[in-house]
Scaffold this motif. Structure first.
Motif, PDB file in Angstrom:
ATOM      1  N   GLU B 163       0.893  -1.162   0.000  1.00  0.00           N
ATOM      2  CA  GLU B 163       0.000   0.000   0.000  1.00  0.00           C
ATOM      3  C   GLU B 163       0.928   1.207   0.000  1.00  0.00           C
ATOM      4  OE1 GLU B 163      -3.159  -0.067   2.827  1.00  0.00           O
ATOM      5  OE2 GLU B 163      -3.637  -2.141   2.317  1.00  0.00           O
ATOM      6  N   CYS B 219      -5.190   3.291  -1.085  1.00  0.00           N
ATOM      7  CA  CYS B 219      -5.832   3.285   0.233  1.00  0.00           C
ATOM      8  C   CYS B 219      -5.552   4.553   1.033  1.00  0.00           C
ATOM      9  CB  CYS B 219      -5.337   2.073   1.014  1.00  0.00           C
ATOM     10  SG  CYS B 219      -6.081   1.884   2.640  1.00  0.00           S
ATOM     11  N   CYS B 265      -8.218  -3.427  -0.650  1.00  0.00           N
ATOM     12  CA  CYS B 265      -8.770  -2.124  -0.285  1.00  0.00           C
ATOM     13  C   CYS B 265      -8.691  -1.115  -1.427  1.00  0.00           C
ATOM     14  CB  CYS B 265      -8.093  -1.569   0.962  1.00  0.00           C
ATOM     15  SG  CYS B 265      -6.334  -1.327   0.770  1.00  0.00           S
ATOM     16  N   GLU B 309     -10.869  -7.235   4.329  1.00  0.00           N
ATOM     17  CA  GLU B 309      -9.896  -6.162   4.618  1.00  0.00           C
ATOM     18  C   GLU B 309      -8.970  -6.550   5.765  1.00  0.00           C
ATOM     19  OE1 GLU B 309      -8.766  -1.866   5.562  1.00  0.00           O
ATOM     20  OE2 GLU B 309      -7.927  -3.585   4.583  1.00  0.00           O
TER      21      GLU B 309
END
Ligand SMILES: [Zn+2]
Ligand SMILES: [Zn+2]
Ligand SMILES: [Zn+2]
Lengths: 216, 457, 457, 216
Positions: B163, B219, B265, B309
């Motif tokens: 991420e 995200c 996500c 998640e």
């Protein structure tokens, strides 16, 4: 909504409410010129304006960007007034040192709380993110801090709040100040458990919590 | 770069089926005809350090055991497991590798004993932001991340994801101020540039280590916007625009060689699937344990993996929260896969119900409607550079939302409508070129907000 | 007593639509064309006593506030709230009434401010089993239960329900021993007799108090069996037979004047809807926070309310667990209601996918297949008394399962098959008459296992 | 599976394994007749049989009803043997007092644990459900109890476990015995928190836990 803002400097109130920094500083200039008491300007116009902004947010009329614009107008006006307040011997509402705890990098909630507190008349020392307990201690020692505010967003950094409180105790500075905490995984139960003085579940309640902490 | 989309028609835009399926782990194929549950879990409240390490290992082992037992119990045929590290495990990759090994070994055993197809996706943290402003291409944190990318495969990872956060240092403030220009800069300029740098490194390490370079997510940008909107802090129409604005940035990973599935996500996933043809992981109602969202059903409409998640290992009445998530995902996937097994027409019907049920309620859902995705994706792929695509994303999304609000296919309250009106001019005012935007942003941001050199600027 | 079913054909057996809808609370109608979420919540670990009472009240207020806020946030049009007391609140009805008032007042306020249709269902405990063996028709516990039934309406309850337990003192041991005869006796004789007595009292009190007498559940019997089967303790084929065996017993409530919706945990609900036409509440994948089950999807196939069973007020990453459940239920209901709004044929398609996706995996799911429900329900309603129906339930269910296992529409492992073979003769050996069974059971159970006089025996 | 059961009284082992109470008592009679040591019968045939039954359950070959039939065969055989064991001065594996705690009526798990423990050679005092702390204390005082086992299935009755342990301490009987707890909402963390000695997450592990508690 505050219904009874005196007409005299209502332009100052309106400027803060609408987030017009230029108009706010102009209104302050005019009022000071007319020998108005700086404390009166803060207490009877600016803070009520920020309270009403908060109220509009709570009532789903304003979003945070609108609230931040007002906070910036408030800050601009305060910057003008602060030297006069200091000269007249009056104190800010209180001084808050805040930061996201060790190991945690989340900014946004902490920054919002900082902005809200400044808008509410507090002096804010922003220690940033990933803040070591020692940094909280040093700050508490160096400046007369009324409140330490801590934020954490991870279940694995929540324990840092406890560690920090214990370090403050060990350093002998815990008793002289109040501690408020917040962040998504934090609960009132957790705050009680680690011995924090208050818990806020969103940035907009931070001001009223801080006020009640300094009053108590 | 192809201007045409990988998904050629709405009829082919389905859950469980991607133009370019991904094969990984022990017999797992993603996007090849069924939706695969992706289970995620994390530690309960605990300080991760040398003293607590034994307990940390025990927790991960226990979470994996209970989750696999439940999957087997419910005859789940295929499973993707995600291990998202916490920062100390990226700072110290050996810790991350130890947990990876604990999980991988259990996955292998379950596969051998019960025949379940299973793969382990490992997601180290982007710890570069521990420096403020972030050092993105050098320094201790970056070195350790590289070590992690290099060693993950040997430790047992089948797929690698991240991420990434390049540009977040500008985006955070831009979001709470609902500043469209700055968000476009953070994602379309800074984010896209960092993605190019980062993902070329990840892909080369993955290829060397026999690991699937899976995907990334916006995200830290668009989901932050979604969460702020959910709390009533920023307008939903703005959050919806941020979502689509994040598309060109996230696409860079796939241009750099990532092959999917995208991170769960990454709600921009449907755009990745439409444009790049990669399978996507999505999360919706079964992720409300991790965060609320206006996308509970529509997120499932064209997913290939369906995720919870993340859930902390706390005890609920039935069992531990990760087991609970596992059961919910298993049932959700049974439903989509039953519809797929029925017929393509059936799957399209379910897809459309999932989409329609959410789209009218929230602009963030509306921009994920499969037909809307294809429309906007086609428009932004008319441009060649991330910045130009990002500018198109802002403009096109705005006009799509305006039309939807006007014809009632999207319901907005008056506060949202007021902001939608404001955002149109802001989108129109975006400069033609990246450099023009860069120059003007430089002058308006405080010194040191970000380090241009870290983005090759 | 009508031998025909209230649901005349499979085509009319749908979620969200019951032959006899129920109107209750603030604008709520159940079974009239859409599925309504039913939200349940309970206390986290806490001792309920005078010292903790303020905290208990705060907890309930907070749970109701967060749940209603989330429902409004997601534009949920209609909501059923269930308050299931804990025993101290039935022992001391004033405590139960105080919490009822706290919840009712918030429901009213939400209805007035946001227009949400909402009703409060209150479920006191069946505390009669605090005596061992239970005193069912006299004594302190029964007196307090009567006080509760009488006062609930004034306290703010819109509907009353109960999870009654008459016969459980025999059933518990029978379940772990997989003793079919004793289970039939516990449910078809003891349970049915107690239901008649209990529900005539409840219905008269509800009518006097303007409260809807909603329904009951064989939770303490058939869900206990399901949980034991889930843990691998007893055979699933046995648990499936127990489920259907509970039908005649649970039906007694509706014959005595209850009008629905049935309790969420009454998985025998589809039989109640088919036979008596009452709307039913069901729980499935969104109740895995409370208990695991093999019925995650199929439970939804013909439901009118869709529930999370119950969740303790613990903190998850997104928020408190009750809010999380509320969001999940909201999305699930959006999907069923979108299908209903599409067309009857669409709703039937979704119903069948939900059913098919589970039925093959577990006999307990198989007996909830809408077509199977109608087949078995028709058979058992050929008989007139609860015992005769119960005996038919055992025999018919066994033959249905045998046929399904034989033609592969139901998959069973060898251990299950072994038990299925054993259970046929046991079902065949059930005596013709209730009295014959009673006599033989009396001689085989230890003295004092139950008190015959409490059942009018 | 135990591979090395001596051929001599293997019929006893088989009878318990298959849950044939009549065959088990017949085998005991024959062995006693032949002057076999009662302790040998228990240790080398009967307990290994129950261990193997437990193993079959763990391996998903047996269900609980099958396990209970074996436990009943075991109990029938033990009833024959117990007087002889007592006469020869040998002790049962240990004595367990068990019950569902105050406010809680859940039977099944508690009953299963009782059956498993008896099958495992323990003497079991079943105090029933809704058991007051005083009843645990009185039992601990009146009989020489090695283990107290408590069950709770509700989040609102879990605190009764803590109350009971505190009451046992206050009564001065805590130190002489071990405490094991179980039930759906119970966790190891909770057991640690309230000071229980062990936690079991299902009935079939109860025997091995009880054995390790009396051994320690
Ligand atoms: Zn994420
Ligand atoms: Zn129940
Ligand atoms: Zn319930």
């Amino acid at each position: 909504m505050n219904q009874n803002i005196p007409e005299k400097w209502k332009s100052l109130y309106d400027a803060v409410l609408e987030g017009n920094a230029a108009a706010a500083t102009a209104a302050v200039d005019a009022a000071i010129e007319a020998n108005e008491s700086p404390q009166t300007l803060v207490d009877e116009y600016m803070i009520p304006a920020m309270d009403d902004v908060g109220e509009k947010f709570e009532q789903n009329e304003y979003f945070v960007p609108e609230l931040l614009i007002s906070a910036r107008a408030m800050k601009a006006a305060l910057t003008k007034i602060q030297p006069l307040l200091t000269a007249s011997g009056s104190q800010p509402k209180g001084r808050v040192a805040l930061g996201t705890v060790k190991g945690d990098l989340h900014d946004i909630g902490k920054n919002l709380v900082a902005a809200m507190l400044e808008g509410g008349g507090f002096e804010v020392i922003d220690l940033g993110v990933d803040v070591d307990p020692d940094k909280f201690i040093d700050t508490a020692r160096a400046s007369k801090v009324d409140i330490i505010a801590m934020s954490a967003l991870l279940t694995t950094t929540m324990p840092s709040m406890k560690t920090t409180i214990e370090a403050l105790k060990a350093a002998g500075v815990r008793d002289g100040l109040k501690i408020m905490i917040g962040g998504a995984p934090i609960t009132q139960e957790f705050a009680d458990e680690i011995g924090a003085d208050a818990y806020g579940d969103n940035a907009s309640t931070a001001v009223s919590i801080a006020r009640s902490l300094v009053a108590s | 770069m192809p201007r045409s989309l990988a998904v050629h028609s709405l009829d082919q835009f389905l859950f469980g089926r991607a133009p370019h399926p991904v094969r990984c782990g022990h017999g797992l194929v993603i996007g090849a005809g069924s939706v695969v549950p992706e289970i995620n879990f994390t530690l309960p409240t605990i300080d991760v350090n040398a003293d607590s390490w034994a307990e940390v290992c025990r927790q991960y082992g226990q979470m994996m055991d209970t989750v696999l037992a439940r999957a087997v119990h419910l005859s789940v045929p295929a499973l993707l497991v995600e291990f998202e590290t916490v920062p100390p495990m990226t700072h110290n990759p050996d810790w991350g590798f130890e947990i990876t090994g604990i999980l991988a070994e259990r996955c292998l055993r379950a596969h051998e004993k019960h025949g379940i197809a299973v793969a382990l996706r490992v997601t180290p943290n982007d710890t570069r932001e521990f420096n403020r402003p972030p050092l993105l291409r050098r320094g201790e944190h970056w070195e350790q991340m590289l070590r992690f990318f290099e060693g993950a495969g040997k430790a047992g990872a089948d797929l690698l994801a991240i991420e990434s956060t390049g540009g977040k240092e500008v985006c955070d403030d831009a979001l709470v101020n609902a500043d469209l220009r700055q968000v476009v800069f953070a994602l379309g300029v800074l984010g896209a540039r960092d993605m190019r740098f980062l993902w070329e490194h990840i892909v080369s390490r993955c290829r060397a280590g026999g690991v699937v370079p899976s995907g990334d997510t916006a995200c830290g940008f668009a989901n932050t916007a979604m969460t702020l909107a959910d709390k009533g802090m920023i307008p939903k129409v703005f959050a919806a625009m941020v979502r689509v604005i994040s598309v060109p940035r996230s696409l860079v990973a796939y241009e750099a060689g990532a092959i999917g599935p995208s991170k769960d996500c990454a709600y921009e996933g449907p755009y990745m699937k439409a444009i790049a043809g990669v399978p996507i992981s999505m999360e919706g109602r079964t992720a409300s344990c991790a965060h609320f969202s206006p996308l509970g059903n529509i997120a499932q409409a064209v997913c290939d993996c369906w995720s919870n998640e993340s859930v902390a290992n706390v005890r609920l009445l039935s069992g531990y929260a990760p087991e609970v998530s596992m059961e919910q995902l298993a049932y959700d996937c049974r439903l989509t896969n039953t519809a797929l097994a029925d017929s393509d027409a059936g799957a399209r019907t379910l897809r459309d119900w999932l989409a329609v049920s959410d789209a009218v309620h929230d602009p963030q859902a509306y921009v994920l409607r499969p037909d809307v995705v294809l429309e906007i994706a086609g428009d932004l792929m008319e441009a060649d550079t991330p910045y130009e695509r990002t500018r198109r994303a802002a403009r096109k999304t705005w006009s799509v939302l305006r039309d939807a609000a006007a014809d009632g296919t999207l319901r907005l309250d008056s506060r949202e409508t007021r902001w939608l009106e404001r955002l149109g001019p802001a989108a129109d005012a975006l400069p033609d070129s990246e450099s023009e935007l860069f120059e003007s942003i430089l002058s308006e941001l405080p010194e040191g907000s970000f380090l241009p050199a870290e983005y090759g600027l």
